[in-house]
Motif scaffolding. Structure first.
Motif, mmCIF file in Angstrom:
data_model
loop_
_atom_site.group_PDB
_atom_site.id
_atom_site.type_symbol
_atom_site.label_atom_id
_atom_site.label_comp_id
_atom_site.label_asym_id
_atom_site.label_seq_id
_atom_site.Cartn_x
_atom_site.Cartn_y
_atom_site.Cartn_z
ATOM 1 N N UNK A 102 0.840 -1.202 0.000
ATOM 2 C CA UNK A 102 0.000 0.000 0.000
ATOM 3 C C UNK A 102 0.872 1.249 0.000
ATOM 4 N N UNK A 103 1.901 1.244 0.830
ATOM 5 C CA UNK A 103 2.819 2.392 0.900
ATOM 6 C C UNK A 103 3.574 2.566 -0.419
ATOM 7 N N UNK A 104 4.006 1.465 -1.014
ATOM 8 C CA UNK A 104 4.681 1.545 -2.317
ATOM 9 C C UNK A 104 3.753 2.109 -3.382
ATOM 10 N N UNK A 105 2.512 1.656 -3.358
ATOM 11 C CA UNK A 105 1.542 2.129 -4.342
ATOM 12 C C UNK A 105 1.356 3.649 -4.202
ATOM 13 N N UNK A 106 1.248 4.116 -2.996
ATOM 14 C CA UNK A 106 1.119 5.558 -2.757
ATOM 15 C C UNK A 106 2.366 6.287 -3.251
ATOM 16 N N UNK A 107 3.517 5.822 -2.814
ATOM 17 C CA UNK A 107 4.775 6.491 -3.178
ATOM 18 C C UNK A 107 5.005 6.482 -4.682
ATOM 19 N N UNK A 108 4.810 5.327 -5.303
ATOM 20 C CA UNK A 108 5.042 5.234 -6.749
ATOM 21 C C UNK A 108 4.099 6.151 -7.522
ATOM 22 N N UNK A 109 2.810 6.132 -7.172
ATOM 23 C CA UNK A 109 1.851 6.962 -7.887
ATOM 24 C C UNK A 109 2.141 8.441 -7.721
ATOM 25 N N UNK A 110 2.433 8.862 -6.516
ATOM 26 C CA UNK A 110 2.674 10.285 -6.289
ATOM 27 C C UNK A 110 4.005 10.715 -6.897
ATOM 28 N N UNK A 111 5.069 10.034 -6.551
ATOM 29 C CA UNK A 111 6.406 10.471 -6.974
ATOM 30 C C UNK A 111 6.618 10.278 -8.477
ATOM 31 N N UNK A 112 6.298 9.097 -8.987
ATOM 32 C CA UNK A 112 6.565 8.825 -10.398
ATOM 33 C C UNK A 112 5.641 9.635 -11.300
ATOM 34 N N UNK A 113 4.389 9.819 -10.905
ATOM 35 C CA UNK A 113 3.471 10.588 -11.753
ATOM 36 C C UNK A 113 3.867 12.058 -11.805
ATOM 37 N N UNK A 114 4.284 12.612 -10.686
ATOM 38 C CA UNK A 114 4.767 13.996 -10.697
ATOM 39 C C UNK A 114 6.041 14.086 -11.521
ATOM 40 N N UNK A 115 6.914 13.117 -11.386
ATOM 41 C CA UNK A 115 8.142 13.091 -12.185
ATOM 42 C C UNK A 115 7.814 12.959 -13.673
ATOM 43 N N UNK A 116 6.771 12.204 -14.007
ATOM 44 C CA UNK A 116 6.373 12.040 -15.411
ATOM 45 C C UNK A 116 5.895 13.369 -16.005
ATOM 46 N N UNK A 117 5.125 14.123 -15.234
ATOM 47 C CA UNK A 117 4.689 15.447 -15.708
ATOM 48 C C UNK A 117 5.906 16.336 -15.925
ATOM 49 N N UNK A 118 6.788 16.358 -14.951
ATOM 50 C CA UNK A 118 7.997 17.179 -15.048
ATOM 51 C C UNK A 118 8.851 16.752 -16.248
#
Length: 129
Positions: A102-118
């Motif tokens: 659950x924690x990985x899912x949260x971290x991956x979605x938030x961090x990687x998705x923001x990084x993808x936009x950037x």
């Protein structure tokens, strides 16, 4: 057709395509065995974030019509990505005692998705100049 009706049509048409594409991604990920972790949701959120970042970067440099923005950004990419499914999956993983997942899912979605936009915005700005 008045503008409001046209805008609703653009969102609906894009949404139908985006939701169908998300469903296809889920089926594809499940067919190759990705069931232990919600990779389909993570994948659509990363891809959608990247393309929304590209759309944003493009719109900062070139005029984008309201109908295009509504069709692509709100409809297609809005329906393709899924915060609600992500939220349900986090709660389900936590309820099953899979707190690390659950924690990985949260971290991956938030961090990687923001990084993808950037990354998309940076990629666009370097290729346009």
């Amino acid at each position: 057709m008045n503008n409001l009706l046209l805008h609703f049509f653009c969102v609906a048409a894009g949404g139908a395509i985006g939701a169908s594409a998300r469903f296809a991604m889920v089926l594809a990920m499940q067919s190759i065995g990705f069931r232990a972790f919600p990779f389909a949701t993570l994948t659509v959120n990363i891809i959608g974030s990247f393309f929304l970042g590209l759309l944003l970067a493009y719109a900062e440099q070139q005029p984008v019509s309201e109908t295009t923005r509504l069709f692509l950004g709100v409809g297609l990419l809005g329906a393709f990505t899924t915060f609600s499914t992500f939220s349900v999956e986090v709660v389900a993983l936590a309820s099953q005692g899979e707190l690390f997942k659950a924690a990985l899912h949260i971290a991956f979605n938030v961090i990687i998705c923001i990084a993808a936009v950037f990354a998309a915005m940076m990629l666009y700005s370097t290729t346009v100049k």
